[in-house]
Design a protein around this motif. Structure first.
Motif, PDB file in Angstrom:
ATOM      1  N   TRP A  73       0.814  -1.214   0.000  1.00 19.02           N
ATOM      2  CA  TRP A  73       0.000   0.000   0.000  1.00 19.02           C
ATOM      3  C   TRP A  73       0.849   1.268   0.000  1.00 19.02           C
ATOM      4  O   TRP A  73       0.406   2.303  -0.483  1.00 19.02           O
ATOM      5  CB  TRP A  73      -0.970  -0.023   1.179  1.00 19.02           C
ATOM      6  CG  TRP A  73      -1.787  -1.279   1.164  1.00 19.02           C
ATOM      7  CD1 TRP A  73      -1.664  -2.341   2.019  1.00 19.02           C
ATOM      8  CD2 TRP A  73      -2.793  -1.642   0.220  1.00 19.02           C
ATOM      9  NE1 TRP A  73      -2.546  -3.337   1.661  1.00 19.02           N
ATOM     10  CE2 TRP A  73      -3.256  -2.935   0.561  1.00 19.02           C
ATOM     11  CE3 TRP A  73      -3.357  -1.012  -0.883  1.00 19.02           C
ATOM     12  CZ2 TRP A  73      -4.241  -3.600  -0.144  1.00 19.02           C
ATOM     13  CZ3 TRP A  73      -4.350  -1.671  -1.599  1.00 19.02           C
ATOM     14  CH2 TRP A  73      -4.783  -2.940  -1.239  1.00 19.02           C
ATOM     15  N   GLU A  74       2.059   1.192   0.512  1.00 12.65           N
ATOM     16  CA  GLU A  74       2.940   2.363   0.551  1.00 12.65           C
ATOM     17  C   GLU A  74       3.545   2.666  -0.813  1.00 12.65           C
ATOM     18  O   GLU A  74       4.073   3.746  -1.021  1.00 12.65           O
ATOM     19  CB  GLU A  74       4.065   2.118   1.562  1.00 12.65           C
ATOM     20  CG  GLU A  74       3.572   1.901   2.970  1.00 12.65           C
ATOM     21  CD  GLU A  74       4.650   1.351   3.885  1.00 12.65           C
ATOM     22  OE1 GLU A  74       5.805   1.228   3.461  1.00 12.65           O
ATOM     23  OE2 GLU A  74       4.313   1.052   5.052  1.00 12.65           O
ATOM     24  N   GLN A  75       3.479   1.713  -1.723  1.00 10.30           N
ATOM     25  CA  GLN A  75       4.159   1.843  -3.010  1.00 10.30           C
ATOM     26  C   GLN A  75       3.247   2.275  -4.146  1.00 10.30           C
ATOM     27  O   GLN A  75       3.712   2.427  -5.266  1.00 10.30           O
ATOM     28  CB  GLN A  75       4.812   0.507  -3.374  1.00 10.30           C
ATOM     29  CG  GLN A  75       5.794   0.030  -2.337  1.00 10.30           C
ATOM     30  CD  GLN A  75       6.234  -1.401  -2.612  1.00 10.30           C
ATOM     31  OE1 GLN A  75       6.086  -1.913  -3.709  1.00 10.30           O
ATOM     32  NE2 GLN A  75       6.793  -2.039  -1.603  1.00 10.30           N
ATOM     33  N   ILE A  76       1.954   2.457  -3.884  1.00  9.94           N
ATOM     34  CA  ILE A  76       1.044   2.820  -4.966  1.00  9.94           C
ATOM     35  C   ILE A  76       0.398   4.169  -4.691  1.00  9.94           C
ATOM     36  O   ILE A  76       0.258   4.589  -3.542  1.00  9.94           O
ATOM     37  CB  ILE A  76      -0.032   1.738  -5.185  1.00  9.94           C
ATOM     38  CG1 ILE A  76      -0.823   1.486  -3.907  1.00  9.94           C
ATOM     39  CG2 ILE A  76       0.586   0.458  -5.709  1.00  9.94           C
ATOM     40  CD1 ILE A  76      -2.008   0.602  -4.093  1.00  9.94           C
ATOM     41  N   GLU A  77       0.012   4.832  -5.775  1.00  8.96           N
ATOM     42  CA  GLU A  77      -0.569   6.170  -5.654  1.00  8.96           C
ATOM     43  C   GLU A  77      -2.080   6.181  -5.805  1.00  8.96           C
ATOM     44  O   GLU A  77      -2.742   7.134  -5.404  1.00  8.96           O
ATOM     45  CB  GLU A  77       0.064   7.087  -6.700  1.00  8.96           C
ATOM     46  CG  GLU A  77       1.563   7.242  -6.479  1.00  8.96           C
ATOM     47  CD  GLU A  77       2.234   7.979  -7.619  1.00  8.96           C
ATOM     48  OE1 GLU A  77       2.438   9.192  -7.479  1.00  8.96           O
ATOM     49  OE2 GLU A  77       2.542   7.319  -8.644  1.00  8.96           O
ATOM     50  N   CYS A  78      -2.642   5.123  -6.408  1.00  5.27           N
ATOM     51  CA  CYS A  78      -4.093   5.025  -6.545  1.00  5.27           C
ATOM     52  C   CYS A  78      -4.477   3.559  -6.751  1.00  5.27           C
ATOM     53  O   CYS A  78      -3.632   2.724  -7.054  1.00  5.27           O
ATOM     54  CB  CYS A  78      -4.625   5.900  -7.680  1.00  5.27           C
ATOM     55  SG  CYS A  78      -3.773   5.742  -9.246  1.00  5.27           S
ATOM     56  N   SER A  94      -9.905   1.990  -0.306  1.00 10.62           N
ATOM     57  CA  SER A  94      -9.503   3.385  -0.458  1.00 10.62           C
ATOM     58  C   SER A  94      -9.721   4.144   0.848  1.00 10.62           C
ATOM     59  O   SER A  94      -8.854   4.897   1.297  1.00 10.62           O
ATOM     60  CB  SER A  94     -10.287   4.037  -1.599  1.00 10.62           C
ATOM     61  OG  SER A  94     -10.004   5.414  -1.683  1.00 10.62           O
ATOM     62  N   ILE A  99      -5.758   5.815   0.115  1.00 11.02           N
ATOM     63  CA  ILE A  99      -5.266   5.860  -1.265  1.00 11.02           C
ATOM     64  C   ILE A  99      -6.434   6.175  -2.193  1.00 11.02           C
ATOM     65  O   ILE A  99      -7.473   5.518  -2.130  1.00 11.02           O
ATOM     66  CB  ILE A  99      -4.620   4.506  -1.661  1.00 11.02           C
ATOM     67  CG1 ILE A  99      -3.432   4.202  -0.742  1.00 11.02           C
ATOM     68  CG2 ILE A  99      -4.191   4.523  -3.122  1.00 11.02           C
ATOM     69  CD1 ILE A  99      -2.895   2.793  -0.876  1.00 11.02           C
ATOM     70  N   TRP A 121      -6.552  11.823 -11.448  1.00 11.79           N
ATOM     71  CA  TRP A 121      -5.290  11.113 -11.611  1.00 11.79           C
ATOM     72  C   TRP A 121      -4.417  11.838 -12.627  1.00 11.79           C
ATOM     73  O   TRP A 121      -4.892  12.706 -13.366  1.00 11.79           O
ATOM     74  CB  TRP A 121      -5.529   9.667 -12.057  1.00 11.79           C
ATOM     75  CG  TRP A 121      -6.319   9.553 -13.333  1.00 11.79           C
ATOM     76  CD1 TRP A 121      -7.677   9.619 -13.471  1.00 11.79           C
ATOM     77  CD2 TRP A 121      -5.802   9.409 -14.653  1.00 11.79           C
ATOM     78  NE1 TRP A 121      -8.035   9.515 -14.790  1.00 11.79           N
ATOM     79  CE2 TRP A 121      -6.893   9.376 -15.548  1.00 11.79           C
ATOM     80  CE3 TRP A 121      -4.520   9.284 -15.171  1.00 11.79           C
ATOM     81  CZ2 TRP A 121      -6.746   9.236 -16.912  1.00 11.79           C
ATOM     82  CZ3 TRP A 121      -4.374   9.144 -16.543  1.00 11.79           C
ATOM     83  CH2 TRP A 121      -5.482   9.111 -17.391  1.00 11.79           C
ATOM     84  N   GLN A 125       1.233   7.949 -12.719  1.00 13.16           N
ATOM     85  CA  GLN A 125       0.962   7.461 -11.373  1.00 13.16           C
ATOM     86  C   GLN A 125       0.896   5.936 -11.360  1.00 13.16           C
ATOM     87  O   GLN A 125       0.453   5.310 -12.321  1.00 13.16           O
ATOM     88  CB  GLN A 125      -0.367   8.010 -10.843  1.00 13.16           C
ATOM     89  CG  GLN A 125      -0.299   9.451 -10.391  1.00 13.16           C
ATOM     90  CD  GLN A 125      -1.610   9.913  -9.803  1.00 13.16           C
ATOM     91  OE1 GLN A 125      -2.653   9.821 -10.442  1.00 13.16           O
ATOM     92  NE2 GLN A 125      -1.551  10.425  -8.577  1.00 13.16           N
ATOM     93  N   SER A 126       1.307   5.361 -10.230  1.00 12.63           N
ATOM     94  CA  SER A 126       1.214   3.907 -10.065  1.00 12.63           C
ATOM     95  C   SER A 126      -0.181   3.558  -9.546  1.00 12.63           C
ATOM     96  O   SER A 126      -0.756   4.292  -8.743  1.00 12.63           O
ATOM     97  CB  SER A 126       2.283   3.417  -9.096  1.00 12.63           C
ATOM     98  OG  SER A 126       2.104   4.006  -7.826  1.00 12.63           O
TER      99      SER A 126
END
Length: 163
Positions: A73-78, A94, A99, A121, A125-126
């Motif tokens: 979860w820390e590695q994604i933006e959406c 979410s 996120i 978005w 973005q990841s």
């Protein structure tokens, strides 16, 4: 995870109790049968659309999914949903993680704003795609292709159940 925890067993039992898990000796037709009519029928069917009517069970499912991969979860933006059974799951993920959620539209819309991805978005973005059940991966692949073609970087796909 090699073994089911008591919490996973509880969720599995509740899914069976609400009728989200069904069994049939005759078998169930699946989406794969549209392309491959002679494929073997599935002896079980998972209807996770029912989760939206059971908010506490839905919250338990989301908790298991969020806790299963805490570092992801820390590695994604959406996050994005595979419509429609995964939509309520994705909304709660979410809310729980903070996120932002996007909704990719795999079917084109001819009225209103015909955006192929709903939400705020930016290209680059990841994004993680959330699915309810993965059988062949076709649904998630369509959403992934749509996101990639719009400049998002799909870095992960998560499903509650991998058939």
């Amino acid at each position: 995870m090699d073994q089911m925890t008591d919490r996973m067993k509880f969720v599995a039992r509740r899914l069976a109790e609400i009728g989200a898990v069904r069994f049939s000796e005759r078998g169930f037709r699946m989406a794969i049968h549209q392309k491959h009519p002679t494929a073997p029928r599935s002896p079980f069917y998972l209807d996770l659309r029912l989760l939206r009517s059971y908010p506490r069970l839905l919250a338990d499912v989301v908790g298991l999914m969020v806790e299963a991969q805490p570092s992801v979860w820390e590695q994604i933006e959406c996050i994005g949903d595979v419509p429609e059974a995964a939509t309520p799951i994705t909304v709660l993920i979410s809310q729980r993680t903070g996120i932002p959620m996007l909704s990719p539209r795999v079917d084109s819309k001819s009225h209103g704003i015909a955006a192929s991805i709903v939400g705020a978005w930016q290209p680059g973005q990841s994004i993680m795609i959330i699915d309810d059940v993965r059988t062949t991966g076709d649904s998630a692949e369509r959403v992934t292709a749509l996101c990639n073609s719009n400049g998002l970087k799909v870095t992960a796909v998560m499903a509650l159940v991998d058939r």
